[in-house]
Write a protein that holds these residues in place. Structure first.
Motif, PDB file in Angstrom:
ATOM      1  N   PHE A 287       5.330  11.792  -3.382  1.00  0.00           N
ATOM      2  CA  PHE A 287       3.931  11.864  -3.679  1.00  0.00           C
ATOM      3  C   PHE A 287       4.278  12.500  -4.836  1.00  0.00           C
TER       4      PHE A 287
ATOM      5  N   PHE B 283       4.702   3.875   2.663  1.00  0.00           N
ATOM      6  CA  PHE B 283       4.539   2.931   1.789  1.00  0.00           C
ATOM      7  C   PHE B 283       4.648   1.527   2.658  1.00  0.00           C
TER       8      PHE B 283
ATOM      9  N   ASN C  20      -2.235  -1.539  -3.908  1.00  0.00           N
ATOM     10  CA  ASN C  20      -3.140  -0.033  -3.752  1.00  0.00           C
ATOM     11  C   ASN C  20      -2.290   0.634  -3.791  1.00  0.00           C
ATOM     12  N   PHE C  21      -2.500   1.495  -4.155  1.00  0.00           N
ATOM     13  CA  PHE C  21      -2.593   3.415  -3.916  1.00  0.00           C
ATOM     14  C   PHE C  21      -3.793   4.313  -3.231  1.00  0.00           C
TER      15      PHE C  21
ATOM     16  N   ALA D 201       0.097   6.227  -9.963  1.00  0.00           N
ATOM     17  CA  ALA D 201      -0.884   6.933  -8.963  1.00  0.00           C
ATOM     18  C   ALA D 201      -1.914   8.006  -8.881  1.00  0.00           C
TER      19      ALA D 201
ATOM     20  N   SER E 263       0.729  -1.471   0.363  1.00  0.00           N
ATOM     21  CA  SER E 263       0.455  -0.090  -0.213  1.00  0.00           C
ATOM     22  C   SER E 263       0.548   1.286  -0.468  1.00  0.00           C
ATOM     23  N   ALA E 264       0.891   2.272  -0.899  1.00  0.00           N
ATOM     24  CA  ALA E 264       1.051   3.386  -1.487  1.00  0.00           C
ATOM     25  C   ALA E 264      -0.271   4.777  -0.645  1.00  0.00           C
TER      26      ALA E 264
ATOM     27  N   ARG F  71      -7.172   3.069  -5.751  1.00  0.00           N
ATOM     28  CA  ARG F  71      -6.610   2.365  -7.366  1.00  0.00           C
ATOM     29  C   ARG F  71      -5.843   1.241  -6.328  1.00  0.00           C
ATOM     30  N   GLN F  72      -6.026   0.130  -7.602  1.00  0.00           N
ATOM     31  CA  GLN F  72      -5.251  -1.259  -6.817  1.00  0.00           C
ATOM     32  C   GLN F  72      -5.145  -1.976  -8.660  1.00  0.00           C
TER      33      GLN F  72
ATOM     34  N   TYR G 290       4.633   4.037 -10.260  1.00  0.00           N
ATOM     35  CA  TYR G 290       4.863   4.172  -9.664  1.00  0.00           C
ATOM     36  C   TYR G 290       5.854   2.295  -9.728  1.00  0.00           C
TER      37      TYR G 290
ATOM     38  N   LEU H 127      11.048   1.362  -4.352  1.00  0.00           N
ATOM     39  CA  LEU H 127       9.810   2.103  -4.685  1.00  0.00           C
ATOM     40  C   LEU H 127      10.691   3.222  -5.643  1.00  0.00           C
TER      41      LEU H 127
ATOM     42  N   GLN I  43      10.176   5.644  -9.276  1.00  0.00           N
ATOM     43  CA  GLN I  43       8.861   6.745  -9.322  1.00  0.00           C
ATOM     44  C   GLN I  43       9.928   7.048 -10.641  1.00  0.00           C
TER      45      GLN I  43
END
Length: 270
Positions: free
Chosen positions: A122, A22, A255-256, A147, A2-3, A240-241, A128, A86, A88
């Motif tokens: 973020f 996270f 999950n975000f 994201a 999860s983020a 969002r997943q 990501y 992680l 990005q």
């Protein structure tokens, strides 16, 4: 995994309080009666079994004294997936492995946690990737997710909670609005308050179309029983997943969540 990007709006602070964190855990259960892991680790990821555009019935938030003792609970081991990052763009941040101490002989193993203090940032709408290097227990994997946008200008009855605490009337419609692309995500509202010496909560699941109206019967239930004399805390989350699998992981979710929290009130009864 999860983020979670969180911000809190308050008229006492002109700049929203913002955090980004996270967390990842990979549980292996040793009985068929699997307790919900979120109830132990409090992952703060909304997972609601409600029809769209509906709210749950308000319930007191308390732990049942008749729940099973730790000796009867399922044994959970949190697996080690190796070094994790992680990513990005060009930014790559290592997610530390933290030992999770044996909890009442129910849970032990490792978990991954990091926050903005560790260099996480973020960036709404950016891709990501979570990359794990793997171990003998779990194969290496990489999961990619875009994201979600933050919720932008959130308002209650056209009032921004960052300007003043919105005040509504129990038994009257309460209109909630927010911003965003609404490209198929859903929005979850969690509401908490105190009434009659108890902590109460309810959850609503909404389409991400920028607006939702709490019906009069819903606000009447929230404002009844002395709740009108309490501040209500709402956390609005765009979720969002994406699901994934790897050797050693039968099923997993990344999950975000982008959330905005604030207070509101109901008028004192006349």
């Amino acid at each position: 995994m999860s983020a979670i990007a969180q911000r809190f709006l308050s008229p006492d602070n002109p700049n929203p309080i913002a955090q980004f964190s996270f967390m990842a855990v990979f549980p292996a259960y040793y009985t068929k009666d699997n307790p919900p892991l979120d109830s132990i680790l409090d992952a703060h990821v909304p997972d609601v079994d409600l029809p769209m555009d509906q709210c749950s019935v308000p319930e007191p938030a308390f732990v049942s004294l008749t729940q099973d003792t730790p000796q009867k609970a399922a044994r959970i081991s949190l697996l080690d997936a190796g070094d994790m990052f992680l990513i990005q763009g060009r930014q790559r941040v290592g997610i530390p492995t933290r030992t999770f101490p044996d909890l009442m002989q129910v849970v032990d193993g490792v978990m991954y946690t990091a926050s903005h203090r560790d260099g996480l940032a973020f960036w709404p709408g950016k891709n990501y990737a979570i990359r794990a290097m793997g171990t003998d227990e779990v194969a290496g994997f990489e999961v990619l997710l875009e994201a979600p946008e933050d919720l932008g200008d959130v308002r209650v009855n056209a009032i921004s909670p960052g300007d003043q605490v919105p005040v509504s009337a129990a038994g009257q419609p309460l209109e909630l609005t927010w911003e965003g692309p609404g490209y198929g995500d859903e929005v979850i509202a969690r509401i908490r308050w105190s009434s009659m010496g108890l902590a109460w909560h309810m959850v609503c699941r909404m389409r991400d179309d920028g607006a939702y109206t709490f019906a009069p019967d819903v606000t009447r239930r929230m404002g009844a029983g002395g709740g009108s004399r309490s501040d209500f805390e709402m956390t609005l989350s765009r979720v969002r997943q994406i699901s994934f699998r790897a050797r050693g992981i039968d099923f997993g979710d990344f999950n975000f969540v982008a959330s905005t929290g604030f207070f509101f009130r109901f008028e004192e009864p006349q």
